[in-house]
Design a protein around this motif. Structure first.
Motif, mmCIF file in Angstrom:
data_model
loop_
_atom_site.group_PDB
_atom_site.id
_atom_site.type_symbol
_atom_site.label_atom_id
_atom_site.label_comp_id
_atom_site.label_asym_id
_atom_site.label_seq_id
_atom_site.Cartn_x
_atom_site.Cartn_y
_atom_site.Cartn_z
ATOM 1 N N LYS A 1 27.955 2.245 39.483
ATOM 2 C CA LYS A 1 28.902 2.270 40.775
ATOM 3 C C LYS A 1 28.608 2.417 42.897
ATOM 4 C CE LYS A 1 31.296 6.941 41.820
ATOM 5 N NZ LYS A 1 30.782 8.031 41.605
ATOM 6 N N THR A 2 27.552 2.090 42.498
ATOM 7 C CA THR A 2 26.475 1.511 44.062
ATOM 8 C C THR A 2 26.601 0.187 44.115
ATOM 9 O OG1 THR A 2 25.295 3.426 43.777
ATOM 10 C CG2 THR A 2 24.469 2.122 45.801
ATOM 11 N N ASP B 1 32.621 6.268 37.114
ATOM 12 C CA ASP B 1 32.866 7.368 37.178
ATOM 13 C C ASP B 1 33.435 8.471 35.613
ATOM 14 O OD1 ASP B 1 32.362 8.356 39.285
ATOM 15 O OD2 ASP B 1 34.260 7.848 39.943
ATOM 16 N N LYS B 2 34.412 7.674 34.677
ATOM 17 C CA LYS B 2 35.330 7.696 33.177
ATOM 18 C C LYS B 2 33.587 8.369 31.960
ATOM 19 C CE LYS B 2 38.503 6.849 29.996
ATOM 20 N NZ LYS B 2 39.565 6.675 29.749
ATOM 21 N N VAL C 1 37.643 -0.235 39.917
ATOM 22 C CA VAL C 1 38.287 -0.189 38.216
ATOM 23 C C VAL C 1 36.832 -0.374 37.771
ATOM 24 C CG1 VAL C 1 40.241 -2.069 38.360
ATOM 25 C CG2 VAL C 1 37.951 -2.632 37.670
ATOM 26 N N VAL C 2 35.795 -0.625 37.612
ATOM 27 C CA VAL C 2 34.367 -0.664 37.783
ATOM 28 C C VAL C 2 33.748 0.946 38.417
ATOM 29 C CG1 VAL C 2 31.803 -1.487 37.828
ATOM 30 C CG2 VAL C 2 33.359 -2.849 37.684
ATOM 31 N N ALA D 1 34.240 -3.112 33.860
ATOM 32 C CA ALA D 1 34.973 -1.732 33.794
ATOM 33 C C ALA D 1 35.939 -1.590 32.318
ATOM 34 C CB ALA D 1 36.126 -1.703 34.788
ATOM 35 N N LYS D 2 36.275 -2.998 31.796
ATOM 36 C CA LYS D 2 36.483 -3.125 30.323
ATOM 37 C C LYS D 2 35.391 -2.640 29.833
ATOM 38 C CE LYS D 2 39.564 -6.612 31.760
ATOM 39 N NZ LYS D 2 40.171 -7.847 32.031
ATOM 40 N N TYR D 3 34.021 -3.032 29.562
ATOM 41 C CA TYR D 3 33.064 -3.001 28.463
ATOM 42 C C TYR D 3 33.178 -1.335 28.337
ATOM 43 C CZ TYR D 3 28.207 -2.764 26.522
ATOM 44 O OH TYR D 3 27.688 -2.014 25.854
#
Length: 106
Positions: A87-88, A101-102, A95-96, A55-57
């Motif tokens: 995502k799946t 999504d973002k 958080v991932v 998620a951070k990456y």
């Protein structure tokens, strides 16, 4: 156990799309190198880190470089496939999912 982002999600998608995306041929090695370097920096590999760090990456400036390479290669559909697969596969790590999504919104 989660699949490894680079080895089980990114590489198979790149291998599939490079056959039909001429522009991707020029960028594929650089994309792999950038994701590999990020794997070490952000520690999201399943082998030496925590997949939640993906998620951070995904929301970092480092990932924007990868997005730019996909854009310049006219292969954003390949990137979208990678993100949707992540995502799946990481759906149990909120958080991932939020980070994916973002990125997809942008």
């Amino acid at each position: 156990m989660h699949p490894d982002f680079l080895r089980n999600i990114v590489n198979p998608a790149l291998s599939k799309h490079v056959k039909v995306k001429e522009g991707l041929k020029n960028s594929i090695d650089e994309i792999r190198r950038l994701v590999f370097d990020a794997e070490n920096k952000y520690k999201f590999s399943i082998y030496n880190g925590d997949p939640a760090n993906l998620a951070k990456y995904l929301v970092s400036d480092d990932f924007k470089l990868v997005v730019d390479l996909f854009k310049s290669s006219e292969a954003l559909d390949a990137l979208e496939e990678i993100l949707l697969e992540a995502k799946t596969k990481y759906r149990d790590i909120p958080v991932v999912v939020e980070a994916v999504d973002k990125v997809l919104e942008q």
